[in-house]
Design an enzyme around this catalytic site. Structure first.
Site, PDB file in Angstrom:
ATOM      1  N   ASP A   1     -67.092  -3.551  32.184  1.00 13.63           N
ATOM      2  CA  ASP A   1     -68.255  -3.494  33.040  1.00 13.63           C
ATOM      3  C   ASP A   1     -69.378  -2.841  32.492  1.00 13.63           C
ATOM      4  OD1 ASP A   1     -69.433  -3.460  35.493  1.00 13.63           O
ATOM      5  OD2 ASP A   1     -68.443  -2.015  36.333  1.00 13.63           O
ATOM      6  N   ASP A   2     -69.751  -1.687  32.242  1.00 18.68           N
ATOM      7  CA  ASP A   2     -70.944  -1.111  31.681  1.00 18.68           C
ATOM      8  C   ASP A   2     -70.316  -0.003  30.700  1.00 18.68           C
ATOM      9  OD1 ASP A   2     -73.047  -2.118  33.657  1.00 18.68           O
ATOM     10  OD2 ASP A   2     -71.499  -1.324  34.832  1.00 18.68           O
TER      11      ASP A   2
ATOM     12  N   HIS B   1     -69.373 -10.048  42.113  1.00 21.96           N
ATOM     13  CA  HIS B   1     -68.833  -8.789  42.349  1.00 21.96           C
ATOM     14  C   HIS B   1     -68.373  -8.613  43.972  1.00 21.96           C
ATOM     15  CE1 HIS B   1     -70.579  -8.079  38.568  1.00 21.96           C
ATOM     16  NE2 HIS B   1     -70.622  -6.745  38.549  1.00 21.96           N
TER      17      HIS B   1
ATOM     18  N   GLU C   1     -65.254  -3.920  45.270  1.00 21.72           N
ATOM     19  CA  GLU C   1     -65.117  -2.769  44.330  1.00 21.72           C
ATOM     20  C   GLU C   1     -65.477  -1.534  45.432  1.00 21.72           C
ATOM     21  OE1 GLU C   1     -67.865  -0.624  40.910  1.00 21.72           O
ATOM     22  OE2 GLU C   1     -68.719  -2.291  41.906  1.00 21.72           O
TER      23      GLU C   1
END
Length: 316
Positions: free
Chosen positions: A275-276, A194, A197
């Site tokens: 993602d989630d 990651h 972001e």
């Protein structure tokens, strides 16, 4: 267009299994395991899904993960996600899991892994969904903790296709994990991370140059660095972008401001992911639909995004 998008074959390359824990399953597992929750009911939990930033979300995410205790729990979590993949035309998935989230509260590594592996195997057999599992390190914890997790994982080396880096980004640059990623690479494990972001473009450079990643997860802030954009276009390093997540976590105030289609048209290798999904209001299909609604994504653009995802998998 929804039916067409559903039928469009696609891969999902940025999904946290713990982030697919829907409120209904969370409450069911809490009851199964005798876990007392701070929310009186499912509606109250859903109302808690309001975040101003990544850290506020992570606080809730880690709290929710406490209901995951047994091999069956991890199986049920993974299987529920795979069923959603089957409904939405996802033919290949490469999910992350965060062993430290569980081992740090006393759940054995093998319990976590066995439940996930069993569900992925059933998904291949019963749903025709190909998959590969990514072992993610939590960047808010020290590199020594990541090294211990890698030690614990190596006896199961064949269970993983890569290592990753996630959790709180700001203040935790990729360079802090250079040694553990080098060790994983020496064991034949490629890397993803990651970056970009909430963190600056410099974090993307570090992930590429110091961790030697094969993919960048998120990467939307690359847009701020013209030299980085040129490098990403030239190398075609995949960026696993998560539009609904970015809006829910205030990376962009509104979906109409998202830059993923601009990145696509500039020649970057971007693809769409959830993602989630349990926490951000949608799986892959809902992310595609949001781009259609707010950015006017065309069928041709959707086809390119899906093709990018399938071309960027780490496992055949």
């Amino acid at each position: 267009m929804q039916d067409w998008l559903t039928a469009l074959p696609k891969a999902e390359l940025h999904i946290h299994l713990e982030g697919a824990l829907e409120p209904e399953l969370l409450f069911a597992l809490a009851q199964r395991n005798g876990v007392t929750l701070p929310w009186p009911d499912i509606d109250a939990l859903r109302q808690a899904y309001q975040y101003q930033n990544l850290q506020e979300f992570l606080d809730l995410y880690y709290q929710g993960a406490h209901v995951l205790r047994t091999e069956q729990d991890f199986y049920d979590l993974t299987w529920a996600y795979l069923r959603k993949c089957a409904e939405q035309g996802v033919t290949h998935t490469e999910p992350f899991f965060d062993p430290q989230t569980h081992t740090d509260r006393g759940v054995p590594f093998q319990v976590v892994l066995s439940g996930i592996q069993a569900a992925l195997a059933d998904g291949r057999r019963d749903l025709g969904i190909q998959s590969g599992l990514i072992l993610s390190f939590l960047r808010h914890l020290p590199e020594e903790a990541a090294m211990r997790t890698l030690d614990e994982a190596l006896p199961y080396r064949d269970a993983f296709i890569a290592v990753g880096l996630d959790s709180s980004e700001a203040g935790f640059p990729p360079r802090l994990f250079e040694r553990v990623f080098a060790r994983a690479r020496a064991e034949g494990l490629p890397a993803v991370a990651h970056a970009g972001e909430e963190g600056p473009p410099e974090y993307i450079w570090e992930a590429l140059e110091r961790l030697q990643v094969k993919r960048i997860d998120h990467g939307v802030r690359a847009w701020e660095d013209p030299r980085l954009i040129a490098h990403l276009v030239d190398t075609q390093i995949p960026l696993t972008v998560c539009p609904l997540s970015n809006v829910r976590l205030q990376v962009f105030e509104h979906m109409g401001q998202h830059n993923v289609l601009e990145m696509l048209e500039r020649g970057l290798n971007v693809c769409i992911n959830s993602d989630d999904p349990a926490y951000f209001g949608g799986y892959v299909l809902e992310n595609f639909m949001a781009l259609r609604e707010h950015l006017g994504m065309s069928q041709e653009q959707a086809r390119r995004l899906a093709a990018n995802s399938l071309a960027s998998v780490l496992t055949a």
